[in-house]
Design an enzyme around this catalytic site. Structure first.
Site, mmCIF file in Angstrom:
data_model
loop_
_atom_site.group_PDB
_atom_site.id
_atom_site.type_symbol
_atom_site.label_atom_id
_atom_site.label_comp_id
_atom_site.label_asym_id
_atom_site.label_seq_id
_atom_site.Cartn_x
_atom_site.Cartn_y
_atom_site.Cartn_z
ATOM 1 N N ASN A 1 49.073 50.835 0.224
ATOM 2 C CA ASN A 1 48.123 50.516 -0.858
ATOM 3 C C ASN A 1 47.080 51.636 -0.968
ATOM 4 O OD1 ASN A 1 47.086 49.824 1.628
ATOM 5 N ND2 ASN A 1 46.126 47.927 0.960
ATOM 6 N N ASP B 1 38.680 55.002 -1.576
ATOM 7 C CA ASP B 1 38.685 56.179 -2.451
ATOM 8 C C ASP B 1 37.413 57.014 -2.337
ATOM 9 O OD1 ASP B 1 41.137 55.207 -3.449
ATOM 10 O OD2 ASP B 1 40.055 53.933 -4.861
ATOM 11 N N HIS C 1 45.726 58.893 -1.166
ATOM 12 C CA HIS C 1 44.804 60.025 -1.016
ATOM 13 C C HIS C 1 45.330 61.176 -1.829
ATOM 14 C CE1 HIS C 1 44.016 57.856 2.636
ATOM 15 N NE2 HIS C 1 45.186 58.186 3.114
HETATM 16 P P1 GTP Z 1 41.926 55.622 0.044
HETATM 17 O O1 GTP Z 1 42.519 55.736 1.406
HETATM 18 O O2 GTP Z 1 42.914 55.179 -0.999
HETATM 19 O O3 GTP Z 1 40.714 54.773 0.047
HETATM 20 O O4 GTP Z 1 41.568 57.122 -0.552
HETATM 21 P P2 GTP Z 1 40.628 58.332 -0.171
HETATM 22 O O5 GTP Z 1 39.358 57.895 0.456
HETATM 23 O O6 GTP Z 1 41.402 59.353 0.581
HETATM 24 O O7 GTP Z 1 40.223 58.955 -1.573
HETATM 25 P P3 GTP Z 1 41.124 59.362 -2.833
HETATM 26 O O8 GTP Z 1 41.905 60.580 -2.474
HETATM 27 O O9 GTP Z 1 41.820 58.195 -3.390
HETATM 28 O O10 GTP Z 1 39.976 59.720 -3.898
HETATM 29 C C1 GTP Z 1 39.079 60.727 -3.749
HETATM 30 C C2 GTP Z 1 39.275 61.773 -4.853
HETATM 31 O O11 GTP Z 1 38.194 62.662 -4.792
HETATM 32 C C3 GTP Z 1 40.526 62.623 -4.684
HETATM 33 O O12 GTP Z 1 41.008 62.965 -5.954
HETATM 34 C C4 GTP Z 1 39.993 63.867 -3.944
HETATM 35 O O13 GTP Z 1 40.747 65.040 -4.228
HETATM 36 C C5 GTP Z 1 38.633 63.989 -4.541
HETATM 37 N N1 GTP Z 1 37.601 64.579 -3.667
HETATM 38 C C6 GTP Z 1 37.374 64.357 -2.341
HETATM 39 N N2 GTP Z 1 36.262 65.001 -1.928
HETATM 40 C C7 GTP Z 1 35.767 65.646 -3.029
HETATM 41 C C8 GTP Z 1 34.627 66.449 -3.269
HETATM 42 O O14 GTP Z 1 33.799 66.708 -2.394
HETATM 43 N N3 GTP Z 1 34.445 66.934 -4.551
HETATM 44 C C9 GTP Z 1 35.322 66.654 -5.553
HETATM 45 N N4 GTP Z 1 35.080 67.149 -6.767
HETATM 46 N N5 GTP Z 1 36.404 65.872 -5.367
HETATM 47 C C10 GTP Z 1 36.625 65.380 -4.133
HETATM 48 P P1 IMP Z 2 45.889 45.072 -1.891
HETATM 49 O O1 IMP Z 2 45.382 45.802 -0.703
HETATM 50 O O2 IMP Z 2 46.982 45.805 -2.636
HETATM 51 O O3 IMP Z 2 46.272 43.660 -1.561
HETATM 52 O O4 IMP Z 2 44.698 44.962 -2.945
HETATM 53 C C1 IMP Z 2 43.559 44.164 -2.700
HETATM 54 C C2 IMP Z 2 42.299 44.845 -3.248
HETATM 55 O O5 IMP Z 2 42.010 46.003 -2.488
HETATM 56 C C3 IMP Z 2 42.408 45.315 -4.711
HETATM 57 O O6 IMP Z 2 41.134 45.183 -5.313
HETATM 58 C C4 IMP Z 2 42.757 46.777 -4.576
HETATM 59 O O7 IMP Z 2 42.368 47.523 -5.693
HETATM 60 C C5 IMP Z 2 41.933 47.149 -3.331
HETATM 61 N N1 IMP Z 2 42.500 48.295 -2.605
HETATM 62 C C6 IMP Z 2 43.518 48.298 -1.718
HETATM 63 N N2 IMP Z 2 43.739 49.515 -1.221
HETATM 64 C C7 IMP Z 2 42.818 50.330 -1.787
HETATM 65 C C8 IMP Z 2 42.499 51.726 -1.646
HETATM 66 O O8 IMP Z 2 43.104 52.472 -0.898
HETATM 67 N N3 IMP Z 2 41.483 52.190 -2.405
HETATM 68 C C9 IMP Z 2 40.772 51.387 -3.218
HETATM 69 N N4 IMP Z 2 41.011 50.075 -3.384
HETATM 70 C C10 IMP Z 2 42.030 49.555 -2.665
HETATM 71 MG MG MG Z 3 42.538 56.343 -2.630
#
Ligand code: GTP
Ligand code: IMP
Ligand code: MG
Length: 334
Positions: free
Chosen positions: A40, A13, A43
């Protein structure tokens, strides 16, 4: 072929989705290939203030000429994938799924939920209950169903490795983050697979010598979802006061927050990923007057100091700086 791999440097995230969508729009790769564990991941991609939540397709879909591929290493939930293609109104011809990727079945999902066989373990770790762990276990036991045997995926089946290796420019999108790697994270509170750049490349069938750039995405503070150790954790109330409260895309859970960056962990992550760039996200959440800025020198002084401190401590350039959730709210210093 030249590949760039985008990985998460913390607990997932970090905002990889937003960084990948910028890189896709800007660098115009022929292929955006999704690596990582499976659905899992969640984005959120914002284009013109419209939110696109996604968990299966590559976030690079915003660059309309790119082929959108899902690698053999990725777990596929066919229902979710089809829904995402429809919701995002993606031309189906753009999408390819490696015929060797593992299919997540309802039984995998059910086993993590309620009184299912894996529910106790899943509650202890705080998994996303998307069936990823059980599907991965079945793949290791060599009893899993592959995409090749799933009729609803028939129209998408391809050899992702071949497609990537015959393209000129490939953007590889990893998911999760270094600290929840099955090998290098805080075991057992981790996901079901390694989350490093080498594994991401292998997920889509790219050899190490083709990877020219590794961008490690780091958020301006640290968040984590699920159980497990987390240094510097603050209360949910404090996180809200600071505006650092976030809620998971997949599970809706409030993310745990630490105000600071853990440089020991980040340096270790950069080493194993061989990161040569850092993408720093959410600078606008830490420094409110950084919001929407696209030119580095226009950033407030304190924000620039923060970026330069990271560069000094990491001995790496912070090449991309996120200043808002929208795809165009970014400073590209490459
Ligand atoms: P995973 O693959 O689940 O680990 O997710 P991710 O790395 O793509 O990130 P995710 O979208 O779950 O969380 C990031 C959050 O921050 C989202 O709601 C984005 O829209 C937001 N975001 C990303 N970059 C920025 C930024 O520079 N500023 C702000 N305010 N929000 C951002
Ligand atoms: P699983 O991948 O669903 O088995 O979860 C195992 C651990 O990884 C848990 O703590 C989840 O919250 C974390 N996890 C899995 N995928 C993500 C992701 O995309 N963002 C943040 N945490 C994750
Ligand atoms: Mg995420």
């Amino acid at each position: 072929m030249k590949a760039m791999v985008v990985v998460g440097g913390q607990y997932g995230d970090e905002g990889k989705g937003k960084v990948v969508s910028h890189l896709a729009t800007n660098d115009k790769p022929n292929v955006v290939a999704r690596a990582g564990v499976g659905p899992n991941a969640g984005h959120q991609v914002w284009v013109d203030n419209i939110k696109f939540p996604m968990s299966m397709l590559p976030s690079g879909f915003v660059y309309e000429k790119a082929r959108l591929l899902i690698g053999a290493g990725v777990l596929v939930n066919p229902t979710r994938l089809l829904k995402e293609i429809d919701d995002l109104k993606i031309d189906r011809k753009r999408v390819g799924v490696d015929s060797r990727s593992t299919v997540i079945t309802q039984a995998h999902i059910d086993s993590e939920k309620g009184t299912g066989a894996e529910s106790e373990l899943s509650n202890k770790i705080g998994t996303t209950k998307t069936g990823c762990g059980p599907a991965m276990a079945d793949r290791v036991r060599r009893v899993a169903k592959l995409a090749n045997d799933e009729p609803v995926l028939a129209e998408f089946l391809t050899d992702v490795a071949k497609e990537c290796n015959s393209a000129e420019k490939v953007l590889v999108e990893a998911t999760q983050g270094f600290m929840i790697s099955l090998l290098y994270g805080c075991y057992p509170f981790v996901t079901s697979k390694d989350t490093s750049a080498s594994t991401a490349a292998a997920d889509v069938g790219i050899g190490p010598l083709c990877v020219k750039d590794v961008v490690m995405v780091v958020k301006s503070y640290t968040t984590r979802v699920g159980a497990g150790p987390f240094a510097g954790e603050i209360t949910n109330e404090r996180a809200k006061e600071l505006g650092y409260d976030e809620y998971g895309t997949v599970t809706g859970r409030q993310r745990r927050v630490s105000e600071s960056l853990n440089f020991d962990e980040l340096k270790y992550a950069a080493m194993i990923n061989s990161a040569n760039h850092i993408a720093l996200t959410k600078l606008d959440t830490k420094f409110k007057d950084a919001k929407g800025i696209t030119v580095y020198d226009d950033l407030p002084f304190a924000a620039r100091e923060f970026v330069e401190e990271i560069e000094a401590k990491m001995s790496l350039p912070v090449s991309l700086v996120g200043t808002g959730p929208n795809v165009n709210e970014i400073i590209d210093r490459r």
